[in-house]
Design an enzyme around this catalytic site. Structure first.
Site, PDB file in Angstrom:
ATOM      1  N   HIS A 224      -2.396  42.539 -31.559  1.00 41.32           N
ATOM      2  CA  HIS A 224      -3.487  42.429 -32.544  1.00 41.32           C
ATOM      3  C   HIS A 224      -4.634  41.615 -31.938  1.00 41.32           C
ATOM      4  CE1 HIS A 224      -5.616  39.943 -35.517  1.00 41.32           C
ATOM      5  NE2 HIS A 224      -5.436  40.908 -36.410  1.00 41.32           N
ATOM      6  N   ASN A 225      -4.288  40.497 -31.321  1.00 40.96           N
ATOM      7  CA  ASN A 225      -5.328  39.634 -30.760  1.00 40.96           C
ATOM      8  C   ASN A 225      -6.007  40.259 -29.552  1.00 40.96           C
ATOM      9  OD1 ASN A 225      -4.440  37.872 -32.736  1.00 40.96           O
ATOM     10  ND2 ASN A 225      -4.616  36.079 -31.425  1.00 40.96           N
TER      11      ASN A 225
ATOM     12  N   LYS B  61       1.514  40.580 -33.157  1.00 40.72           N
ATOM     13  CA  LYS B  61       0.333  39.701 -33.345  1.00 40.72           C
ATOM     14  C   LYS B  61      -0.409  39.513 -32.025  1.00 40.72           C
ATOM     15  CE  LYS B  61      -2.697  37.095 -35.286  1.00 40.72           C
ATOM     16  NZ  LYS B  61      -2.981  35.858 -34.721  1.00 40.72           N
TER      17      LYS B  61
HETATM   18  C1  6PG Z   1      -6.240  35.720 -36.397  1.00 43.82           C
HETATM   19  C2  6PG Z   1      -6.779  35.212 -35.065  1.00 43.82           C
HETATM   20  C3  6PG Z   1      -6.319  33.850 -34.753  1.00 43.82           C
HETATM   21  C4  6PG Z   1      -6.746  33.291 -33.398  1.00 43.82           C
HETATM   22  C5  6PG Z   1      -8.199  33.220 -33.147  1.00 43.82           C
HETATM   23  C6  6PG Z   1      -8.578  32.459 -31.880  1.00 43.82           C
HETATM   24  O1  6PG Z   1      -5.694  36.792 -36.383  1.00 43.82           O
HETATM   25  O2  6PG Z   1      -6.419  35.049 -37.425  1.00 43.82           O
HETATM   26  O3  6PG Z   1      -6.327  36.064 -34.055  1.00 43.82           O
HETATM   27  O4  6PG Z   1      -4.905  33.870 -34.794  1.00 43.82           O
HETATM   28  O5  6PG Z   1      -6.284  31.995 -33.328  1.00 43.82           O
HETATM   29  O6  6PG Z   1      -8.745  34.465 -33.115  1.00 43.82           O
HETATM   30  O7  6PG Z   1      -8.210  33.088 -30.724  1.00 43.82           O
HETATM   31  P1  6PG Z   1      -8.961  32.717 -29.349  1.00 43.82           P
HETATM   32  O8  6PG Z   1      -9.211  31.238 -29.407  1.00 43.82           O
HETATM   33  O9  6PG Z   1      -8.055  33.082 -28.244  1.00 43.82           O
HETATM   34  O10 6PG Z   1     -10.245  33.480 -29.378  1.00 43.82           O
END
Ligand code: 6PG
Length: 471
Positions: free
Chosen positions: A186-187, A183
Site C-alpha cells: 500500500h505504501n 500495508k
Molecule cells: C498511511 C501512511 C502512513 C505513513 C506515512 C509516512 O497509510 O496512513 O502510509 O502509514 O506513515 O505515509 O510514510 P513516509 O514517511 O515513508 O512517507
C-alpha cells in the site's frame, strides 16, 4: 474488572484516536501509556457516558480486559514493539491476542508470531492507514494472523473502520505477516502516486507555464471525475493554502528535500527479492532519494543546462494540456496499482499468505491514503477472475488503458523535449510496453551471458539447454 473490550498500548495520536473511535462505537476501552499525562487526559477526552480508562500500570491494564484479551500496540516499529510485548507478557494468558498496529517490517512480525505462539498467544500484524483523522473517524485496516482468533477482533474492527456503501474497509487478509505485507505494498503505491502527482505539478508549472491558481484548479477539477482520490483531493487543498506569516502560497516556501520512513524502500527491495517488476514504485523511491542531493542538484543546474523549445508545448490551449495530462495520469495510476497488486499476487504464494486480492481492493476503497474511485474497478476485475496475475490482463482495465495510451505517449514526449523529469510516468509507460511485448530482446542477453560465462541458453526451435563456443 475484566469488563473492557479492547486495550491499546501507546497513547500517542494514533493510539488515542483509535481508542476514542472505539468508544464512539460503544466499546469499553482501556489505554496504557507510561506517561501519566497521556493516560489521564484520555479519560477527559472521551465523550460523556463512554467507558474509557487510561493507566500507567501494565498489570492493571491487562486486568481490566475481557478474556481472551485483545490488545493493540501503537508504538514505533522496531525495538519498542519487542519492549511492549515483554512488558505485557507476564500478565497475559493462553488465547490472548496482541496486535501490532504500526508500519512494521513484515519479517519482524513473522518472528513475533512464532515466538508468541510458543506461549499460545496470538500475534497479529495489522496495517492501519488513514493518518490521524482516519484513526479517529474510520481507517482502512489490514490485519493478518490466526484466522479463528480474528473472530474476537472482527466486530470491533468492522465497527470502527471506514465504510464504503456500508461495507467496512477491513478484512482478515491472511496468515502471519500478511497484514504488514499488504500495508507495505500500500505504501509503495502511495509513494508512486504521490510522485506521479508531483511530476504532473512540475509539468503544469515549469513545462506548460500554468500559474498557481490554474494548477490548483486543475487538481480540484480532476477530483470530481475518474481521478477522484484522496491524494488528488489533498493536493488541491495543499495548493490552495497560503502561509500565515508571509501570505504567499505555502507550497512555494516548502523545501524540496523529501523524507521517508522506509516502507516504500522495503516494497522495492522485496519486489527485487521476489523478482516482481514494480518500476514505477522504484522510481518514486529513487526520486525521494535524489531530492535530498540538493547541493549537487544546484551545481548541476548550472553545469548541465538544456534550452527547451517550449513554443510547441505553450501553443497548446490549457484545456488540451489538461485533457492529455489527465488521461496520462489515469493511465499511469492504473499501472502503479497493477504493479503493486502483481507483487501481492506473487508474495501470496511465496509466503503462503492466501491473499484474496478482491478483498484487498475492497478495503482500499475507503479510509486509506491510496483510496480512489478506480479501486472499485479493480475489485470488479478480481471478481471476474480471482487469480488474475496482473490487472493489465483484465479486459475492461485493458480498454481503459488503450483509450489513453496515445496521451501518455505524448506527455512523455513533451517532458523529454522540455527536459522535465517524469520518471514515474516514463516507468509506467515502459512497464506497459514491456509487459505487452510478446517478444523481448532478452534473447541477446542470454547469448551474451553464454558468450562470456558459459551460462547456457534455451532455444525457441528445440527443447534442452545449449552452449555455443562463440569464438
Ligand atoms: C498511511 C501512511 C502512513 C505513513 C506515512 C509516512 O497509510 O496512513 O502510509 O502509514 O506513515 O505515509 O510514510 P513516509 O514517511 O515513508 O512517507
Amino acid at each position: 474488572m475484566e469488563s473492557f473490550d479492547f486495550g491499546i498500548v501507546g497513547l500517542g495520536v494514533m493510539g488515542r484516536n483509535l481508542l476514542l473511535n472505539m468508544a464512539d462505537h460503544h466499546f469499553a476501552v482501556a489505554g496504557l501509556d507510561l506517561d501519566p499525562a497521556k493516560a489521564s487526559s484520555l479519560e477527559q477526552e472521551a465523550a460523556h457516558g463512554h467507558q474509557v480508562k487510561g493507566t500507567t500500570s501494565p498489570e492493571e491494564f491487562v486486568g481490566l480486559l475481557k478474556k481472551p484479551r485483545a490488545i493493540m500496540l501503537l508504538v514505533p516499529a522496531g525495538p519498542p514493539v519487542d519492549a511492549a510485548i515483554q512488558t505485557l507478557l507476564p500478565y497475559l494468558a493462553e488465547g490472548d491476542i496482541v496486535i501490532d498496529g504500526g508500519n512494521t517490517y513484515f519479517p519482524d512480525t513473522d518472528r513475533r508470531v512464532k515466538a508468541l505462539a510458543e506461549q499460545h498467544i496470538h500475534f497479529f500484524g495489522m496495517g492501519i492507514s488513514g493518518g490521524e483523522k482516519g484513526a479517529r473517524f474510520g481507517p482502512s485496516m489490514m490485519p493478518g494472523g490466526n484466522k479463528e482468533a480474528y473472530e474476537r477482533l472482527r466486530p470491533i474492527f468492522e465497527s470502527i473502520a471506514a465504510k464504503v456503501d456500508g461495507v467496512p474497509c477491513v478484512a482478515y487478509l491472511g496468515n502471519g505477516s500478511a497484514g504488514n505485507y499488504v500495508k507495505m505494498v500500500h505504501n509503495g503505491i502511495e509513494y508512486a502516486i504521490m510522485q506521479l502527482i508531483a511530476e504532473t505539478y512540475d509539468l503544469l508549472k515549469r513545462g506548460f507555464s500554468f500559474n498557481d491558481d490554474q494548477i490548483q484548479q486543475t487538481f480540484e477539477d480532476w477530483n470530481r471525475g475518474e481521478l477522484q482520490s484522496f491524494l488528488i483531493e489533498i493536493t488541491a487543498a495543499v495548493l490552495k493554502r497560503n502561509d500565515d506569516d508571509t501570505g504567499q502560497r505555502l507550497i512555494n516556501l516548502i523545501s524540496d528535500r523529501a523524507r521517508s520512513k522506509g516502507t516504500g524502500k522495503w516494497t522495492s527491495q522485496n519486489a527485487m527479492d521476489l523478482q516482481v517488476p514494480i518500476p514505477a514504485i522504484d522510481a518514486a523511491v529513487i526520486m525521494r532519494d535524489l531530492s535530498t542531493y540538493k547541493e549537487e542538484r544546484v551545481q548541476a543546474a548550472q553545469r548541465l543546462p538544456w534550452q527547451a523549445d517550449t513554443k510547441a508545448s505553450l501553443a497548446n490551449p490549457h484545456s488540451e494540456v489538461q485533457e492529455k495530462l489527465k488521461n496520462a495520469f489515469y493511465f499511469a495510476m492504473i499501472t502503479i496499482y497493477a504493479q503493486g497488486m502483481a507483487q501481492l499476487h506473487v508474495a501470496s504464494t511465496v509466503y503462503n499468505y492466501g491473499l484474496n486480492l478482491e478483498e484487498v481492493a475492497k478495503i482500499w476503497r475507503g479510509g486509506c491514503i491510496i483510496r480512489a474511485r478506480c479501486l472499485e474497478d479493480f475489485r470488479q476485475a478480481y471478481t471476474r477472475e480471482a487469480s488474475l496475475p496482473n490487472l493489465l490482463l483484465d479486459e475492461e482495465i485493458a480498454h481503459t488503458l488503450l483509450d489513453r495510451q496515445a496521451h501518455i505517449r505524448t506527455v512523455v514526449k513533451d517532458a523529454v523535449d522540455l527536459g522535465i523529469p517524469i520518471p514515474v510516468f516514463m516507468a509506467s509507460l515502459a512497464y506497459f510496453d514491456a509487459y505487452r511485448s510478446a517478444v523481448l530482446p532478452t534473447n541477446l542477453i542470454q547469448a551474451q551471458r553464454d558468450y562470456f560465462g558459459a551460462h547456457l541458453y534455451e532455444r525457441t526451435d528445440k527443447d534442452g539447454i545449449f552452449h555455443t563456443h562463440w569464438d
